[in-house]
Design a protein around this motif. Structure first.
Motif, PDB file in Angstrom:
ATOM      1  N   LEU A  62       0.905  -1.178   0.159  1.00 20.71           N
ATOM      2  CA  LEU A  62       0.046  -0.104   0.005  1.00 20.71           C
ATOM      3  C   LEU A  62       0.908   1.221  -0.127  1.00 20.71           C
ATOM      4  CD1 LEU A  62      -0.104   1.473   2.930  1.00 20.71           C
ATOM      5  CD2 LEU A  62      -1.440  -0.419   3.579  1.00 20.71           C
ATOM      6  N   LYS A  63       0.482   2.341  -0.594  1.00 23.38           N
ATOM      7  CA  LYS A  63       1.135   3.517  -0.638  1.00 23.38           C
ATOM      8  C   LYS A  63      -0.029   4.548  -0.055  1.00 23.38           C
ATOM      9  CE  LYS A  63       3.812   2.419  -4.529  1.00 23.38           C
ATOM     10  NZ  LYS A  63       4.396   2.808  -5.940  1.00 23.38           N
ATOM     11  N   PHE A  64       0.298   5.374   0.783  1.00 21.77           N
ATOM     12  CA  PHE A  64      -0.271   6.611   1.603  1.00 21.77           C
ATOM     13  C   PHE A  64       0.429   8.020   1.372  1.00 21.77           C
ATOM     14  CE2 PHE A  64      -1.822   9.434   4.620  1.00 21.77           C
ATOM     15  CZ  PHE A  64      -3.167   9.291   4.426  1.00 21.77           C
ATOM     16  N   ASP A  65      -0.203   8.801   0.808  1.00 25.29           N
ATOM     17  CA  ASP A  65       0.552  10.206   0.819  1.00 25.29           C
ATOM     18  C   ASP A  65      -0.710  11.198   1.131  1.00 25.29           C
ATOM     19  OD1 ASP A  65       3.392  10.243  -0.548  1.00 25.29           O
ATOM     20  OD2 ASP A  65       2.253   8.967  -1.660  1.00 25.29           O
ATOM     21  N   GLY A  66      -0.499  11.831   2.421  1.00 26.32           N
ATOM     22  CA  GLY A  66      -1.382  12.800   2.887  1.00 26.32           C
ATOM     23  C   GLY A  66      -0.765  14.192   3.261  1.00 26.32           C
ATOM     24  N   TYR A  67      -1.316  15.320   3.107  1.00 26.46           N
ATOM     25  CA  TYR A  67      -1.037  16.570   3.881  1.00 26.46           C
ATOM     26  C   TYR A  67      -2.344  17.321   4.195  1.00 26.46           C
ATOM     27  CZ  TYR A  67      -2.312  18.509  -0.618  1.00 26.46           C
ATOM     28  OH  TYR A  67      -3.141  18.988  -1.740  1.00 26.46           O
TER      29      TYR A  67
ATOM     30  N   GLN B 173      -4.669   7.017  -1.026  1.00 29.18           N
ATOM     31  CA  GLN B 173      -4.154   5.654  -0.832  1.00 29.18           C
ATOM     32  C   GLN B 173      -4.615   4.657  -1.923  1.00 29.18           C
ATOM     33  OE1 GLN B 173      -4.159   3.651   3.424  1.00 29.18           O
ATOM     34  NE2 GLN B 173      -5.936   2.899   2.462  1.00 29.18           N
ATOM     35  N   ARG B 174      -3.617   3.839  -2.118  1.00 31.96           N
ATOM     36  CA  ARG B 174      -3.538   3.007  -3.010  1.00 31.96           C
ATOM     37  C   ARG B 174      -3.158   1.441  -2.457  1.00 31.96           C
ATOM     38  NH1 ARG B 174       0.044   6.473  -6.887  1.00 31.96           N
ATOM     39  NH2 ARG B 174       0.487   7.112  -4.710  1.00 31.96           N
ATOM     40  N   TRP B 175      -3.899   0.590  -2.734  1.00 35.54           N
ATOM     41  CA  TRP B 175      -3.647  -0.962  -2.180  1.00 35.54           C
ATOM     42  C   TRP B 175      -4.224  -1.944  -2.903  1.00 35.54           C
ATOM     43  CZ3 TRP B 175      -7.329   2.033  -0.231  1.00 35.54           C
ATOM     44  CH2 TRP B 175      -8.584   1.461  -0.033  1.00 35.54           C
ATOM     45  N   GLY B 176      -3.813  -3.372  -2.871  1.00 35.83           N
ATOM     46  CA  GLY B 176      -4.042  -4.348  -3.544  1.00 35.83           C
ATOM     47  C   GLY B 176      -4.548  -5.485  -2.533  1.00 35.83           C
ATOM     48  N   THR B 177      -5.330  -6.478  -2.817  1.00 30.97           N
ATOM     49  CA  THR B 177      -5.982  -7.284  -1.988  1.00 30.97           C
ATOM     50  C   THR B 177      -5.959  -8.654  -2.722  1.00 30.97           C
ATOM     51  OG1 THR B 177      -8.441  -7.016  -2.285  1.00 30.97           O
ATOM     52  CG2 THR B 177      -7.157  -5.928  -0.553  1.00 30.97           C
TER      53      THR B 177
END
Length: 779
Positions: free
Chosen positions: A338-343, A370-374
């Motif tokens: 997963l990738k998360f970028d927030g501000y 946020q991007r993620w796979g399952t």
């Protein structure tokens, strides 16, 4: 190494701030005295005074007629708690859990049995999260690092009249350290099990008269502890005919789930020319990149699937891989990361109009992606094919205005308003062929979700006679939400199976009035008793995962509500060496939002994915918190809580998925204890050993299918030990810690939504025993 590459600029900025702090510390000897004073304060009794702002004004914790667990920076450091989920170990009747891979990086939270664990933006959180008085509107991205905090306040019970946004279960408030009129800094480095590396630091600068700034940063990296193993490599010639994948390596390990990969940076600027004006502007950035949560197969139905796919306690054969079929012309792999970028930005301004009246404005904006796979089935079986890719984008703006004042010496009041506007776009690519083998059930979603909230509130605190305080609060809230469903085939045409949903907009709107009345009486400087009745609600919404248009259009639901009755006692005894706080409560819990087993009442005969207000119940419990310093240097803290709840009625549409005999809330019992002793070594400094122990009773895991017996997660116990040495100047410390000392194996959550289709379910695995060494330097 992707996280390291992506955070190079952050590390450089962090190093620059640390170097600046070091340079300032070298130039100004007063820093050493400041560090010594701060370190000595950290070694005082655990019942040192904590000031909270739960009622919009600064009050001693023991003067506030609310159930609050307040943890300051000193106690956070002594327990080595660095993320928000760890707070629940010592907070009675509080459950905070980092959710599993299916829900990405999100925080499931409940207080006194009321909360929310589904990240979908169609639903509202049941516990309000606040950072520097700014409401955090979603579960996604809620696993905050406790970076440069002054304190954490955990408010238990409904907070409908006491926060910027309504919160039915309670609220968790994080307050970061504000810039002050001094030059100081701190740098800390950690190394531990599985190549754990943490770097954190902060620096405070005086820029000009009345103008100061503060910058803080954190970088965390650690290998995972669940091996993701290539089944075909590990079991060549297997009966299922699954072959090994290229690049698995000689040990057949593809990856390790449960990594840490987190970087955060916060900067704040404060202008404070006097008592009548104060403004703090804050900006923050967070980047998280890691493998999915540490999860393993914990359930297998041998009638559907082979037991060979159950790998073990700390390994999985999940492959996040799907073969060609249906709309997929060639095999592909979903990310197991997963990738998360927030501000975000906020401005908190207080203007004193006179000695008895001030106005406070809190403006905030937040943005994240946020991007993620399952791998829904968590097996290597290519015949099942259950994969998903998710991409959630979020924007949020809020404005809160408060007027705080006094009328004479015996009346305080607050009136204010709150407005928020949030927008989400939830893109998902689902390949769930297991639902209908041979029909290749696949679709794209790209759903915009809009929500806004408006509120007016007021609180009045009166002291009619000495020792007696009466409090009343009122709040009016109006909310609306719309969710537009997009259901396409992979090539952009309308979905073959869910096309009736494409373009359908589900809408919810409603309003609610909350109130609170409270009376407290101080019998003596040592004893305060209080009683309170209050209400709260969790906002209504729309059905997030309908199977046809009827479920979407008719599946909106109203708020669920609580009326809470509470009595408590707060004491400081034996010259404040013993603090005991007690609270007991009864919650009337109504219009509970529950999933239906049949959607016929909504005009749908498809499989039902709707939620409705379908139950009423009662929750009751008690909480005890203790802090003691029987002798100088010895500090003890403990908590105990009990919780039970029963349904009074359940809508027949729920069927036998939930029964009247089922518990509304778990765990019933939860307790913790911590002890530390500071031994003075004279010119050699001091040494402080500490041990913490926490017990969590068994928790409901729900049913695998309607009509089956309810299942439970086993109770578990966690022990953490820490040994800290500080030098005589109190500006250098070295700590050795061991977490999960007894190497307890526990599973706090699981995913079984597809069990009836695939015959599998998978569970999160708690972190095994691990050690770390920490070196901290103050300037």
């Amino acid at each position: 190494m992707a996280i390291a590459n992506r955070t190079t600029s952050f590390v450089r900025l962090f190093a620059a701030a640390s170097t600046a702090a070091l340079a300032l510390g070298t130039a100004m000897p007063a820093f050493a005295q400041e560090a010594q004073n701060q370190a000595q304060a950290e070694e005082t009794a655990t019942n040192r005074e904590i000031v909270v702002t739960a009622q919009f004004r600064e009050q001693r914790l023991q003067d506030t007629p609310l159930s609050i667990t307040a943890v300051d920076a000193t106690l956070l450091a002594s327990r080595n708690q660095t993320d928000i989920a760890q707070i629940a170990q010592q907070a009675p009747n509080v459950t905070l859990n980092a959710m599993g891979g299916a829900f990405g990086s999100s925080l499931g939270a409940s207080i006194r049995g009321v909360g929310q664990f589904d990240f979908n933006p169609a639903y509202e959180p049941g516990v309000g999260l606040y950072v520097d008085d700014v409401y955090y509107a979603t579960l996604t991205g809620g696993i905050f690092d406790l970076l440069d905090l002054e304190r954490v306040e955990v408010l238990r019970g409904p907070q409908g009249t006491l926060t910027g946004r309504n919160a039915i279960g309670g609220a968790i408030k994080l307050f970061s350290k504000k810039p002050t009129n001094e030059n100081s800094g701190m740098v800390e480095a950690v190394y531990g099990s599985r190549n754990r590396v943490d770097i954190r630091g902060s620096a405070n600068f005086v820029l000009a008269q009345d103008l100061s700034a503060r910058v803080s940063g954190v970088y965390k990296r650690q290998n995972g502890y669940v091996d993701q193993i290539d089944y075909g490599c590990a079991k060549p010639g297997n009966p299922q005919g699954i072959t090994g994948r290229a690049g698995s390596g000689s040990d057949c390990v593809i990856d390790k789930l449960g990594e840490k990969g987190y970087a955060g940076l916060r900067g704040s600027l404060r202008y404070n020319p006097g008592d009548n004006f104060d403004v703090v502007i804050i900006g923050d950035y967070t980047h998280e990149e890691r493998t999915n949560s540490a999860e393993v197969i914990s359930l297998i139905n041998p009638a559907r699937i082979t037991n060979a796919y159950a790998c073990g306690r700390f390994c999985t054969y999940a492959n996040f891989y799907a073969p060609a079929g249906g709309q997929v012309s060639q095999a592909y792999e979903m990310p197991n990361r997963l990738k998360f970028d927030g501000y975000g930005f906020s401005a908190n301004m207080t203007v004193g109009l006179n000695d008895s009246l001030n106005v406070q404005s809190i403006t905030a904006y937040r943005n994240y992606r946020q991007r993620w796979g399952t791998d829904d089935d968590f097996t290597p079986d290519l015949a099942i094919a259950g994969q998903g890719y998710n991409d959630l984008k979020f924007w949020f703006f809020s404005q809160e205005l408060r007027v705080n004042g006094q009328i004479g010496d015996n009346i305080d009041f607050t009136v204010g308003g709150f407005y928020s506007d949030q927008r989400s776009v939830y893109f998902t690519r689902q390949d769930i062929r297991y639902i209908a083998p041979g029909l290749n059930f696949q679709f794209l979603g790209n759903d915009p979700v809009n929500a806004d909230s408006k509120a007016l509130f007021g609180t009045l605190i009166a002291r009619p006679i000495e020792g007696l305080t009466l409090t009343g609060g009122l709040r009016y809230t109006k909310e609306s939400k719309d969710y537009t469903f997009v259901r396409k085939n992979y090539n952009g045409t309308v979905s073959t199976f869910l096309g009736a949903l494409d373009g359908v907009k589900a809408v919810y709107s409603g309003d609610k009035v909350d109130w609170r009345v409270s009376a407290d009486y101080r019998f003596s400087p040592e004893v305060l008793a209080y009683v309170t009745v209050s209400t709260g609600f969790k906002g209504g919404g729309v059905t997030a995962r309908p199977f046809d248009a009827a479920q979407a259009l008719n599946g909106s639901f109203d708020p669920e509500t609580v009326t809470a009755y509470e009595a408590g006692l707060k004491t400081d005894l034996f010259d404040r060496r013993l603090r005991l706080n007690f609270a007991g409560f009864i919650n009337d819990y109504n219009d509970i939002q529950l999933p239906l087993i049949s959607c016929a009442s909504l005009g749908s005969l498809a499989p039902c994915g709707a939620r409705q207000n379908a139950g009423n119940g009662k929750i009751k419990g008690f909480e005890v918190e203790m802090q003691a310093s029987p002798i100088d240097g010895l500090d003890i803290d403990a908590s105990l809580s009990h919780l039970t709840g029963n349904y009074k009625n359940i809508d027949p549409r729920v069927g036998n998925a939930i029964l009247l005999s089922d518990p509304i809330v778990t765990p019933n019992w939860k307790w913790s204890a911590g002890i530390q002793y500071r031994a003075d070594l004279g010119t050699a400094g001091s040494i402080t050993p500490r041990f913490d122990y926490a017990h969590v009773g068994r928790q409901s895991a729900g049913r695998l299918a309607a009509g089956q017996p309810i299942e439970y997660f086993n109770a578990y116990d966690l022990g953490n030990a820490r040994l800290t040495w500080r030098n005589a100047e109190e500006d250098l410390s070295i700590s050795l810690e061991v977490q999960n000392v007894f190497d307890e194996y526990y599973t706090p959550a699981r995913f079984v939504s597809v069990y009836s289709f695939t015959g599998t379910g998978y569970s999160q695995v708690g972190r095994p025993r691990e050690w770390a060494v920490t070196v901290q330097k103050r300037f």
